[in-house]
Design an enzyme around this catalytic site. Sequence first.
Site, PDB file in Angstrom:
ATOM      1  N   GLN A 102      86.055  50.840  95.547  1.00 16.10           N
ATOM      2  CA  GLN A 102      84.966  51.433  94.907  1.00 16.10           C
ATOM      3  C   GLN A 102      83.739  50.977  95.731  1.00 16.10           C
ATOM      4  O   GLN A 102      83.649  49.710  96.123  1.00 16.10           O
ATOM      5  CB  GLN A 102      84.826  50.691  93.579  1.00 16.10           C
ATOM      6  CG  GLN A 102      83.585  50.726  92.979  1.00 16.10           C
ATOM      7  CD  GLN A 102      83.492  50.027  91.599  1.00 16.10           C
ATOM      8  OE1 GLN A 102      84.336  49.599  90.934  1.00 16.10           O
ATOM      9  NE2 GLN A 102      82.429  49.499  91.370  1.00 16.10           N
ATOM     10  N   SER A 114      78.025  48.541  95.852  1.00 15.40           N
ATOM     11  CA  SER A 114      77.009  47.538  96.262  1.00 15.40           C
ATOM     12  C   SER A 114      76.680  47.602  97.519  1.00 15.40           C
ATOM     13  O   SER A 114      77.318  48.223  98.753  1.00 15.40           O
ATOM     14  CB  SER A 114      77.755  46.065  95.942  1.00 15.40           C
ATOM     15  OG  SER A 114      78.216  45.949  94.723  1.00 15.40           O
ATOM     16  N   SER A 131      86.025  45.567  97.942  1.00 14.94           N
ATOM     17  CA  SER A 131      87.323  44.826  97.713  1.00 14.94           C
ATOM     18  C   SER A 131      88.281  46.005  98.323  1.00 14.94           C
ATOM     19  O   SER A 131      88.278  46.972  97.743  1.00 14.94           O
ATOM     20  CB  SER A 131      87.760  44.225  96.470  1.00 14.94           C
ATOM     21  OG  SER A 131      86.780  43.450  95.696  1.00 14.94           O
ATOM     22  N   GLU A 180      85.127  49.181  85.121  1.00 14.10           N
ATOM     23  CA  GLU A 180      85.445  47.884  85.808  1.00 14.10           C
ATOM     24  C   GLU A 180      85.272  46.421  85.004  1.00 14.10           C
ATOM     25  O   GLU A 180      85.636  45.637  85.416  1.00 14.10           O
ATOM     26  CB  GLU A 180      84.257  47.861  87.053  1.00 14.10           C
ATOM     27  CG  GLU A 180      84.028  46.713  87.682  1.00 14.10           C
ATOM     28  CD  GLU A 180      83.142  46.934  88.832  1.00 14.10           C
ATOM     29  OE1 GLU A 180      83.424  46.298  89.987  1.00 14.10           O
ATOM     30  OE2 GLU A 180      81.927  46.977  88.450  1.00 14.10           O
ATOM     31  N   GLU A 194      74.058  36.919  85.371  1.00 13.87           N
ATOM     32  CA  GLU A 194      72.936  37.317  84.903  1.00 13.87           C
ATOM     33  C   GLU A 194      72.693  38.532  84.529  1.00 13.87           C
ATOM     34  O   GLU A 194      72.103  38.903  83.304  1.00 13.87           O
ATOM     35  CB  GLU A 194      71.953  36.777  86.231  1.00 13.87           C
ATOM     36  CG  GLU A 194      71.794  35.469  86.265  1.00 13.87           C
ATOM     37  CD  GLU A 194      72.935  34.946  87.341  1.00 13.87           C
ATOM     38  OE1 GLU A 194      72.966  33.737  87.550  1.00 13.87           O
ATOM     39  OE2 GLU A 194      73.676  35.854  87.883  1.00 13.87           O
TER      40      GLU A 194
END
Length: 409
Positions: free
Chosen positions: A130, A133, A165, A248, A377
């Site tokens: 995937q 980011s 990953s 996810e 967060e």
Amino acid sequence: MDFNDTPEEAAYRKQVREWLDKNAVRKSDAKGMELPRDLNELIAQSKAWQAKKADAGYACITWPKEWGGGGGTTIQNVIYSQEEANYLVPGGIFAIGLGMCIPTVMAWGSEEAKKRFVGPAVRGDEIWCQLFSEPAGGSDVAGLRTRAEKDGDEWVINGQKVWTSGAHFCDFGILLTRTDPTVPKHKGLTMFWIDMKDPAVEVRPIKQMSGGAEFNEVFFTNLRVKDSQRLGNPGDGWKVALTTLMNERLAVGGSQGKADTDDLIELAREVTIAGQPAIRHGGVRERIADWYVQAQGLKFTRFRTLTALSRGETPGPESSISKIVAAKKMQDLGSFGMDLQDMGGVIRDRKLSPADGAYTEQWIGAAGYRIAGGTDEILRNIVAERVLGLPGDIRVDKDLPFNQAPKGK
């Protein structure tokens, strides 16, 4: 609710257990045995095990049989997962593909794409990653800058992803790009599936403090993809990405680490405190009990998410709750397991350390789980806003065209 098996469920559990007994080794009987540490050997064993499960109807149990799945129910999938967890088997390399990427392809891909990719993925023939980011985006997925520009019936992609990953051993990936910078950041995105072996894709592994290199930087230099590789309509990338992100959270939220409460109980029986087995120490028992309660809460919260999936619904924010709890639990449990072994906790030698460094590895690696799949967060914000109904954070760039937003937003 009554979580005891019905007669039909008990029969299915017996069937699964008998099959696993014939084809795998129970962890309780696997003294001295472990999964390969060599990546190529682990991949080979994982593919062989996945193919064996697919042949028996235990791979992707809830997926339709025409796509290579088992055509079973959600509770059957739960039962199989519960039973398989008791055996020493590989398979983690397929978690992203089967847990996030392929469900996105099934929801948004063309019929041709589904026919091409779902079956081979179920059998373990192909591995997916995937690509979301980016360095400039941080935890803001919609802040991505990788560009895809239309050129006839193709798209030309340039940019960079990070923390991907498994990119170094994957065959395909799903890639979120910006196709229109003149609209607000969530509206100008488009998703594609790509061939990770394309020469225009460069993968650079990132060395971690644990010694591993599971994450990668990925660079795209004039990568050309066909319009038929698009998932969803142009500009609908955020809607498509939500399918991936919710799955996810489900996949990552269920992560327990290499060692969990059962393993910690066994360790506490082996090591001693003041001449007595650690398991007899009240403080040790209290900590283990706390993590056991958390594990049960995670299990039943996960059942709620599986229920939503079984109804064809998008998993809700409860997956975010699971992820917050599971990642911290994994890290804290790893730290405590190290402490129980005193100086032996950092040694990776089965002759000198009862856990062979497993808790050290878990403690170091767990920090990544508190980032992967959404930082603590970000997930707390989701729970605060979508579960508790609290006011959302002020987002000054939310309605601005992306090319007019402050740098870094």
